[in-house]
Design an enzyme around this catalytic site. Structure first.
Site, PDB file in Angstrom:
ATOM      1  N   MET A 268       0.887  -1.170  -0.078  1.00 26.60           N
ATOM      2  CA  MET A 268       0.059   0.039   0.084  1.00 26.60           C
ATOM      3  C   MET A 268       0.770   1.284   0.065  1.00 26.60           C
ATOM      4  O   MET A 268       1.819   1.248   0.717  1.00 26.60           O
ATOM      5  CB  MET A 268      -0.975   0.019   1.246  1.00 26.60           C
ATOM      6  CG  MET A 268      -1.870   1.089   1.200  1.00 26.60           C
ATOM      7  SD  MET A 268      -2.946   1.375  -0.014  1.00 26.60           S
ATOM      8  CE  MET A 268      -2.985   3.071  -0.151  1.00 26.60           C
ATOM      9  N   HIS A 302       6.372  -0.198  -7.889  1.00 26.65           N
ATOM     10  CA  HIS A 302       5.090  -0.003  -8.183  1.00 26.65           C
ATOM     11  C   HIS A 302       4.487   1.307  -7.123  1.00 26.65           C
ATOM     12  O   HIS A 302       3.831   2.174  -7.397  1.00 26.65           O
ATOM     13  CB  HIS A 302       4.195  -1.020  -8.129  1.00 26.65           C
ATOM     14  CG  HIS A 302       2.607  -0.701  -8.581  1.00 26.65           C
ATOM     15  ND1 HIS A 302       2.133  -0.557  -9.385  1.00 26.65           N
ATOM     16  CD2 HIS A 302       1.655  -0.404  -7.450  1.00 26.65           C
ATOM     17  CE1 HIS A 302       0.685  -0.385  -9.573  1.00 26.65           C
ATOM     18  NE2 HIS A 302       0.546  -0.282  -8.195  1.00 26.65           N
ATOM     19  N   GLU A 303       4.740   0.751  -5.947  1.00 26.21           N
ATOM     20  CA  GLU A 303       4.184   1.602  -4.686  1.00 26.21           C
ATOM     21  C   GLU A 303       4.978   2.790  -4.614  1.00 26.21           C
ATOM     22  O   GLU A 303       4.505   3.928  -4.311  1.00 26.21           O
ATOM     23  CB  GLU A 303       4.484   0.785  -3.261  1.00 26.21           C
ATOM     24  CG  GLU A 303       3.601  -0.609  -3.323  1.00 26.21           C
ATOM     25  CD  GLU A 303       2.151  -0.348  -3.815  1.00 26.21           C
ATOM     26  OE1 GLU A 303       1.601   0.641  -3.590  1.00 26.21           O
ATOM     27  OE2 GLU A 303       1.750  -1.334  -4.294  1.00 26.21           O
TER      28      GLU A 303
END
Length: 878
Positions: A268, A302-303
């Protein structure tokens, strides 16, 4: 569950009635009774209705106190809704609302909001978890600046982290301490994060291109410090790449990553404090496979990339989810491609798209990249939103070119920084930066289904004209029967009979285009006429997989030719796969008629040719060696036949292993590693190729199985050991039980490695696997509360073992339904995500379909079913 839970519709969007400028939070942490004090500076939104009340979302909160502008708020002016919300009537146009609530993180098995894991505190607020922490308008278009103070027992909870930059710490008396964090950037509530506990950090730093030094920390449980090096290296390379490729520089003084094993997602992107599943942080040669190392690199990137495409510019509402996810997946794909083999990365991404997203597009949960409605937003964190969303971004990149795309990114960020926006804002920036009308590309966001592209061609020797006719059709999907033509960029080239490139000059052009060019198919059918073509050419289409479509109508002989001669590595690989798939489906039909499957010498020739040239690119060779998977073949059939598919694939693997045994063994032996374990692209490719050879040798007979047993015993890294153990798990050999027992005894204290032990047994094709999976479900080391462990057993069986999941007895379906029903009251989000395989009942024989429907109905009839599971099961039955 009520019979008809509320459906949220994109067309009903309305701006928030109130905006929250600042949020001051104070946490007094306690596992069973955490007190959260909130101070919200609110004001009425001039874009919203003037008479709307101040409504705050809440779930599972015990309200202790509420004050408005310093005065206690009487019960007559506040209303607690049945859904847990708090509504303030007669709220002023601006003011300060203070609330105090009590929550119990220790009891939060849903892992949404604030919860505990291993005695530490963690949060997960995307998509709607913040309402489990405090009362707030929990929607992404309410962006606020946060100040967070955390107080906890110093001995038990020495580390106190939140978003932004540290802003002080000290002693709170009575053995407690405090820390304050301030985030200078406005953010939506889903990006809030808190991590606190007995953790240790692995520190490093990064100096940005403007000269700012950023402190980097990875926070893990004690004992895991030595397994964070690759994650930190991936982070630093990601930060550097984003500066070089997109000009995006990190904007805080510190970047923290915290790893936790109890986590519903992979990771996240909370602003400045990313919370990760340990699966995507921890790695060592002894515990992580090559795939794990590559997964860490991808997810870390990605994060981090979300810092700008998701955090600084976020989505207005959850229907725009692909605005941040599709774009960021595209960015992490480009990053990974730049780190190694771009061709192999593209092949693996497309293989994943076809395995997960294409079936979703063809099933009951088919939905557009931008959905029109949902009951539970957690159900739309899907391959369609992520992977197909990335492909749509790639379509735009292909259409306007990399230079214009970079200008579009610059414009998108500058226009929308610190705002919550829509997909139209992204496409509009690309359109304005390129001067190209991209309006038709919006259909890709709003139309579900995978387009089918068919090909016809003709050659006129008298005029030296070659005509390529392309047709498109998108099959109906639930709620969308009629489909419009989509703009499809088709990267292509023309080859002569030796494989040499031919000029590609379209009628009306003055000069031939060298190499690959892009055609735009934007109608249902379109002719492309090429002039001055000296001989009948072979078209090479969808180079680099330029559009997420199914290519049909390519003759078998052309596929064989392209698999050998095409200069584009993707088309070369895909043509081999399509040729093999067509032959395999022919053999499936034979088996269904009661005949024995045959063998094509061309398959053995292809393997021999691949092995002969493997040293040039072993990673590509490994991809080319692998036959199409059982799921991919099932996806090509109107009605799947899992037993026949498995029988054919097993037969062909055995035949290839026998016919090519000498070459496979020679390649296997030549690739034996003698030096230290390395994770560079070539080393990973060599291990992948070696294990692909071993798989064929093991399929051929006892000598290959013995070789797998020897590799298992001698392996010095997890990649080789697990590859060998997976082969033994499928075999009838005493080495199977010995290997599984030894592996369990050695690794039962390492959760991530033990997950692999559960998975390889769940995916075994041996008889009795269903009973074995039920036994593993009752194993002392199986923990239904841990999402990783649930996915490792239940998910691996249902999604990765079509042979036994679709057992004609229905036992596989019954096991999945039993597991979902047991898991749903513990963690509804994870339970809902496991339901998907039951939804493919329409693609099975009538008898199997009835059994699957029965289990879906049993799930749906479960009392107090979560919204997410209700939505998945009810849609699957429609």
């Amino acid at each position: 569950m009520p019979d008809s839970p509320k459906t949220i519709r994109r067309g009903d969007y309305a701006p928030p009635a109130f905006l929250i400028d600042t949020v001051d939070l104070d946490f007094a942490l306690d596992p069973m009774a955490t007190i959260v004090r909130s101070r919200l500076a609110f004001r009425r939104n001039p874009a919203a209705a003037a008479d709307a009340p101040l409504r705050l979302d809440g779930e599972g909160l015990t309200l202790l106190e509420a004050r408005l502008d310093g005065e206690a708020l009487p019960e007559s002016r506040r209303q607690l809704g049945a859904d847990g919300s708090l509504t303030i009537t007669d709220a002023p146009d601006a003011g300060i609302l203070e609330t105090s609530v009590r929550i119990a993180p220790e009891r939060n098995t849903a892992l949404s909001g604030l919860y505990t894991s291993g005695g530490n505190f963690y949060t997960q607020c995307e998509a709607e978890g913040f309402r489990r922490i405090t009362f707030f308008p929990d929607r992404p278009d309410v962006m606020s600046r946060y100040s967070v103070t955390i107080t906890a027992d110093r001995a038990r909870v020495p580390v106190l982290l939140s978003n932004g930059n540290p802003d002080g710490s000290g002693d709170a008396g009575e053995g407690r301490h405090w820390a304050r964090w301030v985030d200078p950037h406005p953010k939506p509530s889903y990006l809030f994060a808190l991590v606190a506990g007995d953790l240790v950090n692995v520190p490093d730093s990064f100096t940005t291109r403007s000269g700012r030094k950023v402190a980097l920390n990875i926070w893990v449980r004690r004992g895991d410090e030595t397994r964070c090096g690759h994650a930190m290296d991936s982070l630093i390379r990601s930060m550097k790449w984003d500066e070089e490729v997109f000009g995006l520089e990190y904007d805080l003084d510190v970047f923290n990553i915290a790893a936790v094993s109890d986590f519903n997602m992979g990771a996240m992107e909370n602003k400045g404090l990313n919370v990760f599943n340990t699966k995507y942080v921890l790695a060592s040669p002894e515990t992580a496979t090559d795939g794990d190392w590559q997964g860490i690199e991808t997810v870390i990137a990605h994060e981090y990339f979300h810092n700008w495409t998701g955090n600084r510019v976020t989505c207005r509402d959850w229907f725009q989810l692909s605005l941040k996810e599709g774009l960021t997946v595209f960015r992490d794909q480009e990053f990974t491609a730049d780190q190694g083999s771009r061709a192999v990365k593209r092949i693996r991404d497309v293989r994943g798209l076809r395995a997960a997203q294409f079936p979703e597009d063809a099933g009951p949960m088919a939905h557009p990249v931008r959905p029109d409605s949902y009951i539970e937003i957690d159900n739309f964190y899907t391959p369609t939103v992520y992977q197909k969303g990335a492909e749509v971004v790639r379509l735009l990149h292909t259409r306007i070119g990399p230079v214009a795309f970079r200008r579009g990114m610059d414009l998108y960020i500058s226009r929308n920084d610190n705002q919550a926006v829509t997909i139209e804002d992204f496409v509009g920036a690309m359109q304005d930066a390129s001067g190209t009308d991209l309006t038709p590309f919006m259909r890709w966001y709003d139309q579900a289904g995978t387009p089918e592209l068919t090909v016809e061609d003709s050659y006129d020797p008298a005029t030296r004209r070659y005509t390529l006719t392309l047709r498109q059709r998108t099959p109906p999907t639930p709620g969308q029967v009629e489909k419009q033509p989509l703009p499809i960029p088709v990267a292509m080239g023309l080859l002569d009979d030796t494989g040499a490139a031919l000029p590609t000059r379209l009628a009306g052009e003055n000069a031939a285009q060298p190499g690959t060019r892009v055609l735009l198919l934007d109608g249902a059918v379109q002719d492309f006429v090429f002039e001055d073509v000296p001989a009948p050419p072979v078209p090479s289409l969808l180079r680099g997989f330029s559009a997420p479509v199914r290519l049909k109508g390519v003759p078998q002989e052309r596929l064989r030719f392209l698999a050998v001669h095409d200069s584009d590595p993707f088309v070369r690989w895909d043509s081999g796969q399509q040729y093999a798939a067509a032959f395999m489906l022919e053999q499936v039909a034979r088996v269904q008629r009661g005949e024995a499957p045959g063998f094509a010498p061309a398959l053995a020739d292809a393997v021999a040719n691949t092995l002969a040239s493997a040293d040039a690119d072993p990673a590509f060779a490994a991809e080319a060696l692998v036959l199409p998977g059982e799921g991919f073949l099932a996806d090509q059939m109107e009605v799947a036949d899992p037993e026949a598919i498995h029988q054919v694939r097993r037969h062909l693997r055995r035949q290839i292993g026998t016919h090519c045994g000498a070459a496979l063994l020679a390649t296997y032996q030549a690739l034996t590693e003698t030096g230290p374990y390395r994770i560079d692209g070539r080393s990973i490719g060599r291990r992948s190729l070696r294990n692909a050879c071993l798989a064929y040798l093991a399929a051929a007979g006892e000598d290959g199985v013995a070789l797998a047993a020897a590799q298992y015993r001698a392996a010095t890294n997890m990649t080789d050991q697990l590859a060998a153990l997976a082969l033994l798990a499928d075999a009838e050999t005493p080495a199977r039980e010995a290997g599984l027992a030894e592996f369990h005894a050695k690794w039962r204290g390492d959760d991530l490695v033990l997950d692999k032990w559960f998975s390889i047994q769940a995916m075994s094709s041996r008889p009795g696997t269903i009973a074995a999976v039920r036994a593993l479900y009752a194993h002392p080391d199986f923990d239904l509360k841990n999402p990783n462990r649930a996915r490792a057993l239940i998910g691996a069986f249902a999604s990765g073992n079509p042979l036994h999941f679709h057992d004609s007895s229905g036992e596989g379906y019954r096991f999945l339904a039993d597991a979902v029903i047991a898991l749903d009251p513990i963690n509804g989000q994870t339970a809902a995500r496991l339901i998907g395989p039951l939804g493919l009942w329409r693609r099975q024989w009538v008898e199997r379909g009835a059994l699957m429907r029965r289990e879906l109905q049993r799930v749906l009839d479960t009392p107090n079913l979560s919204k997410g599971s209700f939505e998945k099961a009810s849609k699957a039955l429609q």
